[in-house]
Scaffold this motif. Structure first.
Motif, PDB file in Angstrom:
ATOM      1  N   HIS A 151      -4.320 132.640 -35.701  1.00 34.97           N
ATOM      2  CA  HIS A 151      -2.993 133.250 -35.744  1.00 34.97           C
ATOM      3  C   HIS A 151      -1.955 132.171 -35.998  1.00 34.97           C
ATOM      4  CE1 HIS A 151      -2.071 131.894 -31.642  1.00 34.97           C
ATOM      5  NE2 HIS A 151      -3.326 132.236 -31.344  1.00 34.97           N
ATOM      6  N   SER A 152      -0.838 132.557 -36.582  1.00 38.25           N
ATOM      7  CA  SER A 152       0.150 131.581 -37.008  1.00 38.25           C
ATOM      8  C   SER A 152       1.153 131.226 -35.920  1.00 38.25           C
ATOM      9  CB  SER A 152       0.896 132.126 -38.226  1.00 38.25           C
ATOM     10  OG  SER A 152       1.551 133.319 -37.865  1.00 38.25           O
ATOM     11  N   ARG A 153       1.281 132.012 -34.894  1.00 36.42           N
ATOM     12  CA  ARG A 153       2.263 131.735 -33.859  1.00 36.42           C
ATOM     13  C   ARG A 153       1.628 130.942 -32.727  1.00 36.42           C
ATOM     14  NH1 ARG A 153       3.459 137.617 -33.624  1.00 36.42           N
ATOM     15  NH2 ARG A 153       2.371 137.404 -31.677  1.00 36.42           N
ATOM     16  N   PHE A 154       2.374 129.988 -32.248  1.00 41.78           N
ATOM     17  CA  PHE A 154       1.912 129.276 -31.076  1.00 41.78           C
ATOM     18  C   PHE A 154       2.460 129.994 -29.867  1.00 41.78           C
ATOM     19  CE2 PHE A 154       0.410 125.910 -28.520  1.00 41.78           C
ATOM     20  CZ  PHE A 154       1.335 125.757 -27.509  1.00 41.78           C
ATOM     21  N   GLY A 155       1.609 130.288 -28.932  1.00 41.61           N
ATOM     22  CA  GLY A 155       2.044 130.914 -27.703  1.00 41.61           C
ATOM     23  C   GLY A 155       1.457 130.126 -26.557  1.00 41.61           C
ATOM     24  N   GLY A 156       2.103 130.162 -25.451  1.00 39.78           N
ATOM     25  CA  GLY A 156       1.558 129.428 -24.337  1.00 39.78           C
ATOM     26  C   GLY A 156       2.374 129.622 -23.084  1.00 39.78           C
ATOM     27  N   SER A 157       2.158 128.719 -22.140  1.00 39.57           N
ATOM     28  CA  SER A 157       2.868 128.755 -20.868  1.00 39.57           C
ATOM     29  C   SER A 157       3.814 127.570 -20.815  1.00 39.57           C
ATOM     30  CB  SER A 157       1.882 128.671 -19.703  1.00 39.57           C
ATOM     31  OG  SER A 157       1.009 129.751 -19.745  1.00 39.57           O
ATOM     32  N   TYR A 158       5.025 127.810 -20.354  1.00 41.83           N
ATOM     33  CA  TYR A 158       6.035 126.773 -20.272  1.00 41.83           C
ATOM     34  C   TYR A 158       6.600 126.744 -18.856  1.00 41.83           C
ATOM     35  CZ  TYR A 158       5.725 127.591 -25.236  1.00 41.83           C
ATOM     36  OH  TYR A 158       5.253 127.756 -26.491  1.00 41.83           O
ATOM     37  N   VAL A 159       6.971 125.580 -18.439  1.00 42.76           N
ATOM     38  CA  VAL A 159       7.623 125.411 -17.139  1.00 42.76           C
ATOM     39  C   VAL A 159       9.101 125.203 -17.420  1.00 42.76           C
ATOM     40  CG1 VAL A 159       7.780 123.994 -15.063  1.00 42.76           C
ATOM     41  CG2 VAL A 159       5.555 124.415 -16.136  1.00 42.76           C
ATOM     42  N   LEU A 160       9.923 126.062 -16.862  1.00 41.70           N
ATOM     43  CA  LEU A 160      11.365 125.939 -17.023  1.00 41.70           C
ATOM     44  C   LEU A 160      11.895 125.084 -15.870  1.00 41.70           C
ATOM     45  CD1 LEU A 160      12.324 129.598 -17.974  1.00 41.70           C
ATOM     46  CD2 LEU A 160      12.039 127.660 -19.485  1.00 41.70           C
ATOM     47  N   GLN A 161      12.305 123.879 -16.196  1.00 42.45           N
ATOM     48  CA  GLN A 161      12.788 122.970 -15.162  1.00 42.45           C
ATOM     49  C   GLN A 161      14.232 123.311 -14.823  1.00 42.45           C
ATOM     50  OE1 GLN A 161      12.160 119.107 -16.887  1.00 42.45           O
ATOM     51  NE2 GLN A 161       9.999 119.091 -16.301  1.00 42.45           N
ATOM     52  N   LEU A 163      15.096 125.754 -12.968  1.00 44.29           N
ATOM     53  CA  LEU A 163      15.156 127.157 -12.552  1.00 44.29           C
ATOM     54  C   LEU A 163      14.040 127.349 -11.552  1.00 44.29           C
ATOM     55  CD1 LEU A 163      16.600 129.848 -13.008  1.00 44.29           C
ATOM     56  CD2 LEU A 163      14.938 130.356 -14.782  1.00 44.29           C
ATOM     57  N   LYS A 164      14.394 127.640 -10.330  1.00 44.67           N
ATOM     58  CA  LYS A 164      13.400 127.709  -9.272  1.00 44.67           C
ATOM     59  C   LYS A 164      12.901 129.141  -9.106  1.00 44.67           C
ATOM     60  CE  LYS A 164      13.589 123.438  -8.052  1.00 44.67           C
ATOM     61  NZ  LYS A 164      12.525 122.576  -8.416  1.00 44.67           N
ATOM     62  N   ALA A 165      11.599 129.238  -8.867  1.00 45.51           N
ATOM     63  CA  ALA A 165      10.975 130.516  -8.557  1.00 45.51           C
ATOM     64  C   ALA A 165      10.879 130.624  -7.050  1.00 45.51           C
ATOM     65  CB  ALA A 165       9.588 130.584  -9.195  1.00 45.51           C
ATOM     66  N   ILE A 166      10.123 131.550  -6.590  1.00 44.65           N
ATOM     67  CA  ILE A 166       9.935 131.732  -5.157  1.00 44.65           C
ATOM     68  C   ILE A 166       9.150 130.551  -4.616  1.00 44.65           C
ATOM     69  CG2 ILE A 166       8.922 133.219  -3.396  1.00 44.65           C
ATOM     70  CD1 ILE A 166       9.281 135.544  -5.327  1.00 44.65           C
ATOM     71  N   GLY A 167       9.596 129.984  -3.542  1.00 46.04           N
ATOM     72  CA  GLY A 167       8.849 128.914  -2.887  1.00 46.04           C
ATOM     73  C   GLY A 167       9.132 127.539  -3.429  1.00 46.04           C
ATOM     74  N   ASP A 168      10.309 127.250  -3.952  1.00 49.74           N
ATOM     75  CA  ASP A 168      10.711 125.929  -4.429  1.00 49.74           C
ATOM     76  C   ASP A 168       9.833 125.388  -5.558  1.00 49.74           C
ATOM     77  OD1 ASP A 168      12.864 125.820  -2.736  1.00 49.74           O
ATOM     78  OD2 ASP A 168      11.713 124.892  -1.107  1.00 49.74           O
ATOM     79  N   ARG A 169       9.274 126.242  -6.334  1.00 51.17           N
ATOM     80  CA  ARG A 169       8.487 125.805  -7.495  1.00 51.17           C
ATOM     81  C   ARG A 169       9.260 126.158  -8.757  1.00 51.17           C
ATOM     82  NH1 ARG A 169       2.268 127.562  -6.270  1.00 51.17           N
ATOM     83  NH2 ARG A 169       2.023 126.284  -4.418  1.00 51.17           N
ATOM     84  N   ASP A 170       8.933 125.457  -9.845  1.00 50.50           N
ATOM     85  CA  ASP A 170       9.575 125.762 -11.120  1.00 50.50           C
ATOM     86  C   ASP A 170       9.004 127.064 -11.683  1.00 50.50           C
ATOM     87  OD1 ASP A 170      11.169 123.510 -11.113  1.00 50.50           O
ATOM     88  OD2 ASP A 170       9.618 122.270 -12.066  1.00 50.50           O
ATOM     89  N   VAL A 171       9.804 127.772 -12.480  1.00 51.72           N
ATOM     90  CA  VAL A 171       9.387 129.031 -13.103  1.00 51.72           C
ATOM     91  C   VAL A 171       8.389 128.730 -14.211  1.00 51.72           C
ATOM     92  CG1 VAL A 171      10.160 131.004 -14.470  1.00 51.72           C
ATOM     93  CG2 VAL A 171      11.542 130.202 -12.563  1.00 51.72           C
ATOM     94  N   VAL A 172       7.286 129.467 -14.240  1.00 50.33           N
ATOM     95  CA  VAL A 172       6.300 129.350 -15.312  1.00 50.33           C
ATOM     96  C   VAL A 172       6.524 130.543 -16.243  1.00 50.33           C
ATOM     97  CG1 VAL A 172       3.863 129.303 -15.898  1.00 50.33           C
ATOM     98  CG2 VAL A 172       4.666 128.217 -13.796  1.00 50.33           C
ATOM     99  N   PHE A 173       6.697 130.242 -17.531  1.00 51.61           N
ATOM    100  CA  PHE A 173       7.062 131.245 -18.523  1.00 51.61           C
ATOM    101  C   PHE A 173       5.893 131.411 -19.489  1.00 51.61           C
ATOM    102  CE2 PHE A 173       9.616 132.566 -22.265  1.00 51.61           C
ATOM    103  CZ  PHE A 173      10.230 133.665 -21.691  1.00 51.61           C
ATOM    104  N   HIS A 174       5.403 132.640 -19.682  1.00 55.71           N
ATOM    105  CA  HIS A 174       4.238 132.897 -20.542  1.00 55.71           C
ATOM    106  C   HIS A 174       4.669 133.661 -21.793  1.00 55.71           C
ATOM    107  CE1 HIS A 174       1.405 131.747 -17.362  1.00 55.71           C
ATOM    108  NE2 HIS A 174       2.156 132.447 -16.524  1.00 55.71           N
ATOM    109  N   LYS A 175       5.227 133.026 -22.758  1.00 52.95           N
ATOM    110  CA  LYS A 175       5.576 133.678 -24.017  1.00 52.95           C
ATOM    111  C   LYS A 175       5.645 132.636 -25.106  1.00 52.95           C
ATOM    112  CE  LYS A 175       7.745 137.899 -22.825  1.00 52.95           C
ATOM    113  NZ  LYS A 175       8.665 138.877 -23.195  1.00 52.95           N
ATOM    114  N   GLY A 176       5.797 133.096 -26.337  1.00 54.17           N
ATOM    115  CA  GLY A 176       5.915 132.180 -27.440  1.00 54.17           C
ATOM    116  C   GLY A 176       7.285 131.514 -27.450  1.00 54.17           C
ATOM    117  N   LEU A 177       7.413 130.429 -28.236  1.00 55.56           N
ATOM    118  CA  LEU A 177       8.668 129.677 -28.296  1.00 55.56           C
ATOM    119  C   LEU A 177       9.804 130.498 -28.881  1.00 55.56           C
ATOM    120  CD1 LEU A 177       7.498 126.152 -29.440  1.00 55.56           C
ATOM    121  CD2 LEU A 177       8.491 126.788 -27.250  1.00 55.56           C
TER     122      LEU A 177
END
Length: 180
Positions: A151-161, A163-177
């Motif tokens: 497939h031509s699109r790169f998709g993956g998981s990204y950490v948004l620094q 922006l905090k999620a629950i529990g003082d962790r960074d948000v993990v984002f699962h979508k393409g760029l």
């Protein structure tokens, strides 16, 4: 039974049918019942062996009466009476007539006739379905060969620094760029 006799009987039967059963007059209801009883009584006449002597493939009197009923369209009218919800009052008369129509037939013969046709139709349907299935598989293979392998699109998981999620962790984002 002449071929015109059932037509004469069918005529008065079809006249009351455009009306709803509630709009029919008592005379119409009595006429319908009397005609159904007459047909039942005619079919109930036992075969006479002296009359039935003929050439081996010759139709019996009962068969000729059934043929005359078929030609006149009375069998279609009986099917209508048997299946119409508003005409349930005639169900037993129609059941008796149908029973008498099949009185010379054995259940084994009737079942064998139905199975023979069903088997032939089943074989034909199976061949047709197999042909359609093969065609569909060939189309899928052709489409798979036309597609690129990756497939031509790169998709993956990204950490948004930041922006905090629950529990003082960074948000993990699962979508393409392109969606970020």
């Amino acid at each position: 039974a002449g071929s015109g006799s059932p037509r004469v009987l069918r005529g008065p039967l079809t006249a009351p049918w455009p009306q709803d059963w509630e709009q029919r007059q008592e005379e119409d209801t009595l006429l319908i019942e009397r005609i159904l009883l007459l047909v039942r009584n005619v079919l109930h006449i036992p075969p006479d062996p002296t009359e039935e002597q003929g050439v081996d493939g010759d139709a019996s009197v009962h068969d000729r009466v059934l043929w005359a009923l078929h030609i006149s369209g009375m069998d279609d009218l009986l099917k209508f009476l048997a299946s119409a919800q508003a005409e349930q009052q005639w169900a037993l008369h129609v059941l008796e007539i149908i029973s008498l129509m099949f009185r010379d037939q054995s259940p084994e013969e009737l079942a064998a006739l139905g199975q023979g046709q069903a088997a032939a139709e089943h074989g034909e349907d199976t061949r047709e379905l197999e042909t359609l299935r093969q065609r569909e598989l060939a189309e899928r293979r052709a489409r798979a060969l036309q597609r690129p392998s990756r497939h031509s699109r790169f998709g993956g998981s990204y950490v948004l620094q930041g922006l905090k999620a629950i529990g003082d962790r960074d948000v993990v984002f699962h979508k393409g760029l392109h969606n970020v």
